[in-house]
Each structure stands twice: as C-alpha cells, then as structure tokens.
Design a protein around this motif. Sequence first.
Motif, short mmCIF file in Angstrom:
data_model
loop_
_atom_site.label_atom_id
_atom_site.label_comp_id
_atom_site.label_asym_id
_atom_site.label_seq_id
_atom_site.Cartn_x
_atom_site.Cartn_y
_atom_site.Cartn_z
N ASP A 105 6.31 13.15 -2.13
CA ASP A 105 5.28 13.50 -1.14
C ASP A 105 4.83 12.27 -0.35
N ILE A 106 4.62 11.16 -1.06
CA ILE A 106 4.14 9.93 -0.42
C ILE A 106 5.15 9.43 0.60
N THR A 107 6.40 9.28 0.17
CA THR A 107 7.39 8.67 1.06
C THR A 107 7.79 9.60 2.21
N THR A 108 7.77 10.90 1.97
CA THR A 108 8.09 11.83 3.06
C THR A 108 6.98 11.84 4.10
N ALA A 109 5.73 11.86 3.65
CA ALA A 109 4.61 11.79 4.60
C ALA A 109 4.66 10.49 5.39
N PRO A 154 0.83 -1.21 0.00
CA PRO A 154 0.00 0.00 0.00
C PRO A 154 0.86 1.26 0.00
N ARG A 155 0.42 2.27 -0.71
CA ARG A 155 1.22 3.48 -0.86
C ARG A 155 1.55 4.12 0.49
N GLU A 156 0.63 3.97 1.45
CA GLU A 156 0.85 4.61 2.74
C GLU A 156 1.84 3.85 3.62
N ARG A 157 2.45 2.79 3.08
CA ARG A 157 3.46 2.04 3.83
C ARG A 157 4.84 2.05 3.15
N LEU A 158 5.02 2.83 2.11
CA LEU A 158 6.25 2.80 1.34
C LEU A 158 7.28 3.82 1.85
N LEU A 159 8.53 3.39 1.91
CA LEU A 159 9.65 4.27 2.20
C LEU A 159 10.77 4.00 1.20
#
Length: 266
Positions: free
Chosen positions: A243-247, A195-200
Amino acid sequence: MLIDSHCHLDFPDFQTRLPGVLAAATAAGVGRMVTISTHIARFETYRALAEAYETVFFTIGTHPHNAAAEPDIPTDRIVTLSAHPRCIAIGEAGLDYHYDKSPHDVQQRVFRTHIDAARETGLPLVIHARNADEDMIRILSEEMRRGRFGAVLHCFSSGPKLAEVGVELGLYVSFSGILTFKNSDDIRRIASAVPRERLLVETDAPYLAPVPHRGKTNEPAYVANTARALAEVIGVSDAEIADITTANFYRLFSKAAQADRLATAS
C-alpha cells in the motif's frame, strides 16, 4: 498491488519470453511495471512495449553510460517524445563514475538537460547515481534552486548523505534487490531512515535479482522479495508495504495515475 518502478523489458534477456515474464509478475501481485529508457534512440521500442501491454509504462532518456553516444539531444526533443500518453517520466539519467563509460563532463551536461526536461514537462526524473555522490549532491542542489522538479534516486546504493539530501530536496528513494543481500547492512540502515512517504521498490531487471533468486535473471515478479525485505526493515506487514509503495508511486508518477483512472472510466 505491487509496482516494479524500474525494469528493462527491452533487454535481450526478455526477448523470447516476455509474455511469460509479465504473466509471472501478475501472478505475484505486480500490477504495473515501468520499462526504463537507456537510449533516446530506442523510443519506438519502449513505445511499442507500453502499447502492447496494459501493465507497462515507459520513460524516455539517456543512461549516463550512453551520454557520449547521445551527447547533444536537446531538451525540446525529450519533451516532445515524453508527450506519449504512456510515457510517465524522464530518464534514466544521471552520473556513473564506477564504469566511466562516458566522460564526466558529458554525463553532467546530459544530466542537466534531462533535469530541464523534467522541469518543463512536470514529469519526474529517474536518477541513476553510482560512485558520484559529491557531484550528484552539487548538481541536484544547484538545479533545485533554479526550479523544482520531481525525481527518484533509483536502485539506491549510495551513501547516507545523498539519501539525506535527496529527501530534503523532495526526492523519492527506490530500493532494489540489493536490499536483500547479506552485506547490505548500510543500505538497510539508509532505507530505515527514509520517510515512508518517499519509499519505492524496483527490480532493475534483468540485474540484481534479490535473495532467494540471486544468480538468476531478475524479473518484475521478484519485486515482491524486495518489498518483503523493505517491510521487515521498516517494521510493517507485506500488505502495508504494498500500500505504501503503490501510493507513493502514483503520487510521484502522477501521469500513470491519470492513465489508470482513464482506463478504468472507459
């Protein structure tokens, strides 16, 4: 802004050129870096780096390779050291059955101690996992039942089952330059399913330089190449992946978010 969530700025590769490496990272849009502990005994080195450079945070923990050298450091010692305002996570700790530099039972015991420290402090755990998927899944599942804790599976190079279980348990998954390698189709498929909200993203510098820098010493600036590869895998723009990975980074490493808010306010 991009964040290199895992690098080793204390390693000899950077000893004589660290200011230039950090300047190159800033020029590449990498606004924060986390230098990762491999020996608790080197705490003062990590502390000094984070205090000297405002873009650098650090962690505290024992790499599984070094578990036999630091087999009995108690949870409360890790907790005490982690109280430093720029120490934002526990680890890296985990299991590495590829090189077998420490006995498996010692690695497992030390790993559980670090989980205890993460649970007690509320700081996330940076997990190293290599060729140990079955035991890693078992320990994470057992320990999560004992009490929840935040964590990231760093430099992911394991099988899809560990990624799946990790996500189910609430973990984040971080991808390195391996994602850019020609023969890494399996890793790219795994990344596309997280899921995108778990990516680093990370470098694991000085190791694993991404294409087109393979063969060079890896450095934080090159996390931009890994981020670009991840953006292609999940079908977003370079700006969106930043934006995704920084958040995600600030959500997991909430102590870093707090430190940055305080710095801005002052």
